[in-house]
Design an enzyme around this catalytic site. Structure first.
Site, PDB file in Angstrom:
ATOM      1  N   ASP A  71      52.415  23.292  48.264  1.00  0.00           N
ATOM      2  CA  ASP A  71      51.229  23.997  49.346  1.00  0.00           C
ATOM      3  C   ASP A  71      51.447  22.779  50.162  1.00  0.00           C
ATOM      4  O   ASP A  71      51.466  21.165  50.070  1.00  0.00           O
ATOM      5  CB  ASP A  71      50.228  23.646  49.508  1.00  0.00           C
ATOM      6  CG  ASP A  71      49.727  24.839  48.068  1.00  0.00           C
ATOM      7  OD1 ASP A  71      50.762  24.966  47.230  1.00  0.00           O
ATOM      8  OD2 ASP A  71      48.457  24.567  47.955  1.00  0.00           O
ATOM      9  N   GLU A  80      43.746  30.532  46.793  1.00  0.00           N
ATOM     10  CA  GLU A  80      43.291  29.345  47.180  1.00  0.00           C
ATOM     11  C   GLU A  80      43.865  29.280  48.645  1.00  0.00           C
ATOM     12  O   GLU A  80      43.869  30.418  49.405  1.00  0.00           O
ATOM     13  CB  GLU A  80      44.937  28.951  46.555  1.00  0.00           C
ATOM     14  CG  GLU A  80      44.758  29.872  45.689  1.00  0.00           C
ATOM     15  CD  GLU A  80      46.141  28.975  44.391  1.00  0.00           C
ATOM     16  OE1 GLU A  80      47.144  29.580  44.534  1.00  0.00           O
ATOM     17  OE2 GLU A  80      46.212  28.821  43.107  1.00  0.00           O
TER      18      GLU A  80
HETATM   19  C1  FRU Z   1      47.849  26.475  45.640  1.00  0.00           C
HETATM   20  C2  FRU Z   1      47.428  25.898  44.253  1.00  0.00           C
HETATM   21  C3  FRU Z   1      46.183  25.103  44.812  1.00  0.00           C
HETATM   22  C4  FRU Z   1      45.592  23.853  44.356  1.00  0.00           C
HETATM   23  C5  FRU Z   1      47.234  23.540  44.665  1.00  0.00           C
HETATM   24  C6  FRU Z   1      48.029  22.800  42.830  1.00  0.00           C
HETATM   25  O1  FRU Z   1      49.392  26.565  45.055  1.00  0.00           O
HETATM   26  O2  FRU Z   1      47.286  26.096  42.858  1.00  0.00           O
HETATM   27  O3  FRU Z   1      45.292  25.864  45.426  1.00  0.00           O
HETATM   28  O4  FRU Z   1      44.818  23.162  45.097  1.00  0.00           O
HETATM   29  O5  FRU Z   1      48.360  24.836  44.532  1.00  0.00           O
HETATM   30  O6  FRU Z   1      49.315  22.271  43.487  1.00  0.00           O
END
Ligand code: FRU
Length: 505
Positions: free
Chosen positions: A43, A217
């Site tokens: 992300d 998310e």
């Molecule tokens: C989304 C996610 C988020 C989390 C991060 C962990 O892709 O699963 O929810 O904060 O990636 O790397």
């Protein structure tokens, strides 16, 4: 196996052993999409503008090319296009540094400013790998995001395991900070407020609604003027990403349009109960927008991770795994169909364009015609009249005959990207076709296609729909051709070869 991969990857626990990735050919490496030089990235985090620099922080594993050991990696850009990688900004400690926001605390409400300069504040999820407990952390920087001091936990829900991805912004009417953070497994967005970024009060909860899945998310919440709305009309967009179960087959993003009074988000009357997707491909995820854009710039700009948790840990690239999409403006429009977003690549992207080539009134039929597009890095604007054809498609073919197709099917009212034959098999969840519903009664459609060696971002009718898909081909240069099936179609096209971003040349 597929299910297992999703659960393991998305649940942010141990990642299964995968077969060794085969090296990505140098000519498949995207040139104008950001990715770190090596290792794993997911992300975008903490997108913020400050003092002449756009910051792109991101989920980064400095120890390997699969998910794990989350740190905040860092890149900066003067223009949202040319990115330069910098050292890790927030390291893993006893907790991993999961996704979150960065803001500039202009009024120094937190007290972390220094020498009269506002601090850059990161609010992110601390994930304890032993207990899997998740809570919100604050870290601050007094050196333009180069290094952060971790202040520690500022918001928890006891032992809650799926409390993550805070998005924070300053709400001017109530003169307070607002945080939208998710109870990911419950599929709800929780809204908190604060006067100092440290002490947070719960105000309301939104959801479950629209698309539901194992996890919600990476939320965002921002206000936009409404094109085509009542004079002066503004509405709020709440975007929520969905770890699985999205339209592209795995993870993807949805949005809601409504009002926000500083404490509670409510959808506009008549907002559909069916999910409204941000993108119809498989590779547009964890989207968030920039905080603190320059005062003179009214744009809302966001960026996504060009990947899908379905297969993210398996994509056959080396020595880095994961790229971002280009930065896109997001706007809001009201039509007879209600409110919807429009996306476009940021205008700065045009600075990478070379000399255009054009084709006008090109007649397409069953026999493929070569398109005047040079190589795999291109920005293409085209207008298509599907005429009497029942399908028109543009094929990107590699040196070994693997083919990715971008197509328009007027009878089914759809635009699609077909990557079922785009390269050697590497994961069961990959080789699929993605479809955006588009009104093609007029038989005409406008497409903007960004191609960058192993990704296409397709913007349909000024970004009313988008399809973002990666493809991993067999090797060799890409060549472009077009065909029409069942009749004749006519195309006008302008294609610019694209240069790679500055740091890659
Ligand atoms: C989304 C996610 C988020 C989390 C991060 C962990 O892709 O699963 O929810 O904060 O990636 O790397």
């Amino acid at each position: 196996m597929k299910k297992l991969a999703i659960i393991l990857a998305a649940a942010a626990v141990l990642v299964p052993a995968v077969p060794a990735a085969f090296a990505q050919q140098a000519d498949e490496r995207p040139g104008y999409h950001y990715g770190p030089a090596q290792n794993w990235m997911n992300d975008p985090n903490g997108l913020v503008y400050y003092d002449g620099e756009y910051h792109l922080f991101y989920q980064y594993n400095p120890h390997g090319d699969r998910w794990g050991h989350m740190n905040w990696g860092h890149a900066v850009s003067p223009d949202l296009v040319n990115w330069k990688e910098l050292p890790v900004a927030i390291p893993e400690t006893d907790v991993m540094a999961f996704s979150g926001t960065a803001v500039i605390d202009w009024k120094n409400t937190s007290g972390f400013g220094k020498n009269g300069k506002p601090p850059m504040i990161a609010i992110y999820t601390g994930h304890n790998p032993k207990t899997e407990r998740q809570s919100q952390y604050l870290a601050y920087s007094n050196d333009r995001g180069r290094t952060f001091t971790i202040h520690g936990e500022v918001l928890s829900k006891g032992e809650e395991k799926h409390f993550r991805d805070p998005k924070v912004f300053w709400h001017e009417p109530t003169k307070r900070w607002v945080m939208v953070v998710l109870l990911a497994a419950a599929n709800t967005a929780e809204i908190y407020t604060s006067s100092d970024l440290k002490d947070w009060t719960h105000r309301s909860s939104f959801g479950p609604a629209g698309g539901r899945g194992k996890f919600w998310e990476c939320p965002d919440l921002f206000e936009l003027p409404v094109e085509g709305g009542a004079p002066g009309e503004k509405r709020w967009v709440l975007s929520i990403n969905l770890g699985d179960n999205a339209v592209g087959g795995g993870s993807g993003g949805q949005y809601f349009v409504g009002d926000f009074d500083g404490e509670k988000f409510t959808t506009v009357p008549g907002w559909p109960s069916a999910p409204q997707w941000m993108d119809y491909g498989a590779d547009f995820y964890a989207t968030i927008s920039w905080s603190d854009m320059p005062k003179s710039d009214p744009r809302r700009v966001w960026m996504g991770w060009a990947n899908d948790w379905n297969y993210a840990n398996f994509i056959p690239t080396y020595p880095a795994r994961g790229i971002m999409t280009v930065a896109r403006t997001v706007a809001l429009r009201k039509t007879g169909e209600g409110y919807h977003i429009l996306q476009a690549p940021v205008r700065e992207l045009a600075t990478l364009r070379g000399e255009p080539r054009r084709a006008s009134a090109l007649t397409l039929s069953e026999t493929p015609v070569a398109l005047p597009v040079e190589g795999g890095k291109a920005d293409i604007e085209l207008e298509l009249d599907t005429g009497t054809a029942d399908q028109v498609s543009i094929a990107l073919t590699d040196g070994q005959g693997w083919q990715t197709r971008i197509g328009v099917n007027p009878t089914a009212n759809e635009v699609f990207v077909d990557r079922t034959r785009s390269g050697p098999h590497f994961h069961d969840g990959f080789a699929n076709r993605h479809v955006a519903p588009v009104d093609l009664k007029s038989r005409k459609v406008k497409l903007r296609v960004l191609a960058d060696e192993s990704i296409v971002e397709v913007f349909v009718n000024d970004g009313r729909q988008t399809i973002t898909d990666r493809f991993y081909r067999g090797g060799g240069q890409l060549t472009w051709s077009a065909t029409a099936r069942g009749g004749k179609a006519v195309m006008n096209l302008t294609a610019w070869p694209m240069r790679s971003m500055g740091s890659r040349e």
